[in-house]
Design a protein around this motif. Sequence first.
Motif, PDB file in Angstrom:
ATOM      1  N   ASP A  80       0.885  -1.216  -0.135  1.00 59.52           N
ATOM      2  CA  ASP A  80      -0.089  -0.208   0.069  1.00 59.52           C
ATOM      3  C   ASP A  80       0.939   1.364  -0.207  1.00 59.52           C
ATOM      4  O   ASP A  80       0.298   2.494  -0.564  1.00 59.52           O
ATOM      5  CB  ASP A  80      -0.912   0.027   1.250  1.00 59.52           C
ATOM      6  CG  ASP A  80      -1.836  -1.104   1.201  1.00 59.52           C
ATOM      7  OD1 ASP A  80      -2.602  -1.426   0.087  1.00 59.52           O
ATOM      8  OD2 ASP A  80      -2.190  -1.791   2.226  1.00 59.52           O
ATOM      9  N   ASP A  81       2.003   1.214   0.694  1.00 59.96           N
ATOM     10  CA  ASP A  81       2.762   2.583   0.663  1.00 59.96           C
ATOM     11  C   ASP A  81       3.188   2.988  -0.757  1.00 59.96           C
ATOM     12  O   ASP A  81       3.476   4.183  -0.965  1.00 59.96           O
ATOM     13  CB  ASP A  81       4.096   2.357   1.171  1.00 59.96           C
ATOM     14  CG  ASP A  81       3.942   1.714   2.745  1.00 59.96           C
ATOM     15  OD1 ASP A  81       2.775   1.907   3.405  1.00 59.96           O
ATOM     16  OD2 ASP A  81       4.915   1.273   3.456  1.00 59.96           O
ATOM     17  N   ALA A  82       3.267   2.146  -1.688  1.00 60.28           N
ATOM     18  CA  ALA A  82       3.584   2.463  -3.298  1.00 60.28           C
ATOM     19  C   ALA A  82       2.577   3.480  -3.651  1.00 60.28           C
ATOM     20  O   ALA A  82       2.954   4.091  -4.570  1.00 60.28           O
ATOM     21  CB  ALA A  82       3.755   0.971  -4.091  1.00 60.28           C
ATOM     22  N   LEU A  83       1.554   3.543  -3.164  1.00 58.36           N
ATOM     23  CA  LEU A  83       0.449   4.319  -3.846  1.00 58.36           C
ATOM     24  C   LEU A  83       0.318   5.835  -2.822  1.00 58.36           C
ATOM     25  O   LEU A  83      -0.401   6.562  -3.135  1.00 58.36           O
ATOM     26  CB  LEU A  83      -1.094   3.503  -3.739  1.00 58.36           C
ATOM     27  CG  LEU A  83      -1.023   2.442  -4.523  1.00 58.36           C
ATOM     28  CD1 LEU A  83      -2.586   1.844  -4.694  1.00 58.36           C
ATOM     29  CD2 LEU A  83      -0.355   2.720  -6.045  1.00 58.36           C
ATOM     30  N   ASP A  84       1.233   5.778  -1.779  1.00 54.10           N
ATOM     31  CA  ASP A  84       1.161   6.949  -1.043  1.00 54.10           C
ATOM     32  C   ASP A  84       1.921   8.174  -1.882  1.00 54.10           C
ATOM     33  O   ASP A  84       2.758   7.844  -2.460  1.00 54.10           O
ATOM     34  CB  ASP A  84       1.634   6.777   0.337  1.00 54.10           C
ATOM     35  CG  ASP A  84       0.582   6.045   1.329  1.00 54.10           C
ATOM     36  OD1 ASP A  84      -0.390   6.048   0.810  1.00 54.10           O
ATOM     37  OD2 ASP A  84       1.304   5.508   2.302  1.00 54.10           O
ATOM     38  N   GLY A  85       1.978   9.432  -1.513  1.00 58.96           N
ATOM     39  CA  GLY A  85       2.782  10.532  -1.895  1.00 58.96           C
ATOM     40  C   GLY A  85       2.401  10.842  -3.084  1.00 58.96           C
ATOM     41  O   GLY A  85       1.397  10.398  -3.775  1.00 58.96           O
ATOM     42  N   ASP A  86       3.606  11.431  -3.773  1.00 58.64           N
ATOM     43  CA  ASP A  86       3.297  12.167  -5.063  1.00 58.64           C
ATOM     44  C   ASP A  86       3.400  11.008  -6.396  1.00 58.64           C
ATOM     45  O   ASP A  86       4.571  10.673  -6.358  1.00 58.64           O
ATOM     46  CB  ASP A  86       4.087  13.367  -5.238  1.00 58.64           C
ATOM     47  CG  ASP A  86       4.116  14.095  -6.648  1.00 58.64           C
ATOM     48  OD1 ASP A  86       3.181  13.920  -7.324  1.00 58.64           O
ATOM     49  OD2 ASP A  86       5.016  14.721  -7.028  1.00 58.64           O
ATOM     50  N   LEU A  87       2.532  10.824  -7.141  1.00 57.96           N
ATOM     51  CA  LEU A  87       2.850   9.822  -7.967  1.00 57.96           C
ATOM     52  C   LEU A  87       3.028  10.469  -9.369  1.00 57.96           C
ATOM     53  O   LEU A  87       2.877   9.823 -10.556  1.00 57.96           O
ATOM     54  CB  LEU A  87       1.302   8.953  -8.098  1.00 57.96           C
ATOM     55  CG  LEU A  87       1.020   8.257  -6.846  1.00 57.96           C
ATOM     56  CD1 LEU A  87      -0.430   7.387  -6.946  1.00 57.96           C
ATOM     57  CD2 LEU A  87       1.982   7.264  -6.494  1.00 57.96           C
ATOM     58  N   GLY A  88       3.001  11.670  -9.437  1.00 56.56           N
ATOM     59  CA  GLY A  88       3.616  12.283 -10.554  1.00 56.56           C
ATOM     60  C   GLY A  88       2.388  12.667 -11.523  1.00 56.56           C
ATOM     61  O   GLY A  88       2.595  13.276 -12.657  1.00 56.56           O
ATOM     62  N   GLY A  89       1.390  12.409 -11.381  1.00 52.42           N
ATOM     63  CA  GLY A  89       0.162  12.559 -12.238  1.00 52.42           C
ATOM     64  C   GLY A  89      -0.086  11.504 -13.114  1.00 52.42           C
ATOM     65  O   GLY A  89       0.744  11.005 -13.599  1.00 52.42           O
ATOM     66  N   VAL A  90      -1.016  12.110 -14.217  1.00 50.01           N
ATOM     67  CA  VAL A  90      -1.670  11.184 -15.241  1.00 50.01           C
ATOM     68  C   VAL A  90      -0.565  10.813 -16.335  1.00 50.01           C
ATOM     69  O   VAL A  90       0.111  12.065 -16.569  1.00 50.01           O
ATOM     70  CB  VAL A  90      -2.798  11.583 -15.715  1.00 50.01           C
ATOM     71  CG1 VAL A  90      -3.160  10.656 -16.975  1.00 50.01           C
ATOM     72  CG2 VAL A  90      -4.110  11.497 -14.725  1.00 50.01           C
ATOM     73  N   GLY A  91      -0.183   9.908 -16.967  1.00 49.25           N
ATOM     74  CA  GLY A  91       0.600   9.845 -17.913  1.00 49.25           C
ATOM     75  C   GLY A  91       2.074  10.056 -17.687  1.00 49.25           C
ATOM     76  O   GLY A  91       2.890   9.968 -18.449  1.00 49.25           O
ATOM     77  N   THR A  92       2.577   9.741 -16.368  1.00 59.49           N
ATOM     78  CA  THR A  92       4.065  10.013 -16.279  1.00 59.49           C
ATOM     79  C   THR A  92       4.421   8.402 -15.649  1.00 59.49           C
ATOM     80  O   THR A  92       3.671   7.700 -15.332  1.00 59.49           O
ATOM     81  CB  THR A  92       4.219  10.885 -14.940  1.00 59.49           C
ATOM     82  OG1 THR A  92       3.671  10.342 -14.038  1.00 59.49           O
ATOM     83  CG2 THR A  92       3.574  12.255 -15.463  1.00 59.49           C
ATOM     84  N   ALA A  93       5.583   8.321 -15.915  1.00 61.89           N
ATOM     85  CA  ALA A  93       6.352   7.064 -15.585  1.00 61.89           C
ATOM     86  C   ALA A  93       6.147   6.704 -14.188  1.00 61.89           C
ATOM     87  O   ALA A  93       5.767   5.535 -13.689  1.00 61.89           O
ATOM     88  CB  ALA A  93       7.839   7.385 -15.492  1.00 61.89           C
ATOM     89  N   ALA A  94       5.986   7.778 -13.232  1.00 62.38           N
ATOM     90  CA  ALA A  94       5.845   7.513 -11.768  1.00 62.38           C
ATOM     91  C   ALA A  94       4.480   6.620 -11.537  1.00 62.38           C
ATOM     92  O   ALA A  94       4.448   5.771 -10.518  1.00 62.38           O
ATOM     93  CB  ALA A  94       5.677   8.820 -10.747  1.00 62.38           C
ATOM     94  N   THR A  95       3.499   7.007 -12.357  1.00 59.71           N
ATOM     95  CA  THR A  95       2.352   6.220 -12.050  1.00 59.71           C
ATOM     96  C   THR A  95       2.428   4.678 -12.394  1.00 59.71           C
ATOM     97  O   THR A  95       1.870   4.017 -11.463  1.00 59.71           O
ATOM     98  CB  THR A  95       1.092   6.876 -12.935  1.00 59.71           C
ATOM     99  OG1 THR A  95       1.409   6.778 -14.444  1.00 59.71           O
ATOM    100  CG2 THR A  95       0.893   8.379 -12.566  1.00 59.71           C
ATOM    101  N   ALA A  96       2.837   4.318 -13.600  1.00 54.28           N
ATOM    102  CA  ALA A  96       2.972   3.028 -13.877  1.00 54.28           C
ATOM    103  C   ALA A  96       4.023   2.240 -12.960  1.00 54.28           C
ATOM    104  O   ALA A  96       3.642   1.212 -12.571  1.00 54.28           O
ATOM    105  CB  ALA A  96       3.434   2.846 -15.295  1.00 54.28           C
ATOM    106  N   ASP A  97       5.116   2.958 -12.614  1.00 56.91           N
ATOM    107  CA  ASP A  97       5.941   2.563 -11.697  1.00 56.91           C
ATOM    108  C   ASP A  97       5.303   2.081 -10.097  1.00 56.91           C
ATOM    109  O   ASP A  97       5.444   0.854  -9.808  1.00 56.91           O
ATOM    110  CB  ASP A  97       7.088   3.240 -11.383  1.00 56.91           C
ATOM    111  CG  ASP A  97       8.316   2.946 -12.145  1.00 56.91           C
ATOM    112  OD1 ASP A  97       8.255   1.975 -13.099  1.00 56.91           O
ATOM    113  OD2 ASP A  97       9.376   3.666 -12.270  1.00 56.91           O
ATOM    114  N   ALA A  98       4.567   2.902  -9.711  1.00 55.97           N
ATOM    115  CA  ALA A  98       3.675   2.835  -8.547  1.00 55.97           C
ATOM    116  C   ALA A  98       2.803   1.462  -8.510  1.00 55.97           C
ATOM    117  O   ALA A  98       2.891   0.740  -7.498  1.00 55.97           O
ATOM    118  CB  ALA A  98       3.045   4.026  -7.941  1.00 55.97           C
TER     119      ALA A  98
END
Length: 443
Positions: A182-200
């Motif tokens: 669950d911690d992976a979905l906390d914090g700044d995910l970088g917004g739609v369409g960014t690498a951070a989202t898919a990585d999370a």
Amino acid sequence: MLITGATLADGRVRDVRIGDDGRIDAVAEGLDADAGERVLEARGRHLLPGAVDVHVHFREPGGSHKETWRSGSRSAAAGGVTTVVDQPNTSPPTVDGDAFDEKAALAAESLVDYGINGGVTADWDPESLFDRPLFALGEVFLADSTGDMGIDADLFADALDEASARDAPVTVHAEDATLFDDDALDGDLGGVGTAATADAWSAYRAADAEVAAVERALAAAADRDAQVHVAHTSTPEAVDAVKETREGGAAATCEVTPHHLYLSRERARSLGTFGRMNPPLRSEERREALFARLAAGDVDVVATDHAPHTVEEKRRGLVDAPSGVPGVETLYPLLLESVRTGELSLERVRDVVAANPAEIFGLDRKGRVAEGRDADLVLVDTADPREIEAAALHSACAWTPFEGLRGVFPEVTLVRGEVVYERDPATGAASFGEPVGRNVRES
Ligand SMILES: NC(=O)N[C@@H](CC(=O)O)C(=O)O
Ligand SMILES: [Zn+2]
Ligand SMILES: [Zn+2]
């Protein structure tokens, strides 16, 4: 119909005659056309068995804005898939006889042959489901995915017992939600369409959560003498676990998707929420290890988990975007491109998309170019790749995660001898046949 001078997957050059019953009458050299017989000149091209995609979501009833039996089966036909197996997470879910009948009526629009799977929830009705021409149980969700049909271990054990008593295979979506991070979905995910989202998403539905669930599902099935088919295994560890179980004498097979074979966290950075699916994309290292197992013959089936959602739905933020990517039309094309570049043998590709799934699920008229089998055939110029672009594909969802990759696409697709798809090699123009599809569990 007579198909002349075609190269088969094993390299033999043969003529193939199709009888009026839609079955292959002869595979031989030097066949002459009868008076009035249609002749398809195939010299220089390959004739392959139509793919048997045992994992699609065609979304009807309930989700026809994402896909319909008509659009999904057109996409299948254009990709050389001649049999599809639809999964039960529709609305209503296919968990009883009435829901089965409702879906079966809609499937009459299909251009390709089909199977309809039955799902398992707290209020499923095995008696009425097995009373119907059911393909198999599955996908049985051991964790929530699209449709929120996740069930607990006790209900899974009941489902295995019901299936085992009727010699029906069970396809399982194996992830253990108690091991999600669950911690992976906390914090700044970088917004739609960014690498951070898919990585999370990949970090959240961790690889370990799949491996643990696969091992438990294999053990539960072996205990009950049930035939288990593990859907969309995304990790080399899970593929190995299935192989070991089978070597121990149990009936266990695995399936890998094209997205886990051709995309990874590193390769799909630009996809953002469009790269969200369950189980998620893994590291490039794991992708390479999965592909190596495919090349070595340790992957039983490649099936697509064709899971269309609209662009508008996929654009929502990471937590709200639905999971899943389309893929039924690019299955054969991606694998045939790997044949062209020398990474896979054509016989391997034929086996994992056609011969193996037909054998595992008991479809003795599908999966091979051989006398007596259904004339489910794909004619393709294996030296002619094209760039994959969503605009040229036929799913109603109108996007593909494989945009820009290369694929080798069919020229003609036949279902039981009927032309369901034809592409003009000069202009690229596509034309489709009638909805001739039938339930493969009805004789
Ligand atoms: N794979 C996915 O991410 N989504 C699938 C469901 C499933 O196969 O788990 C869907 O139906 O959208
Ligand atoms: Zn699934
Ligand atoms: Zn699925």
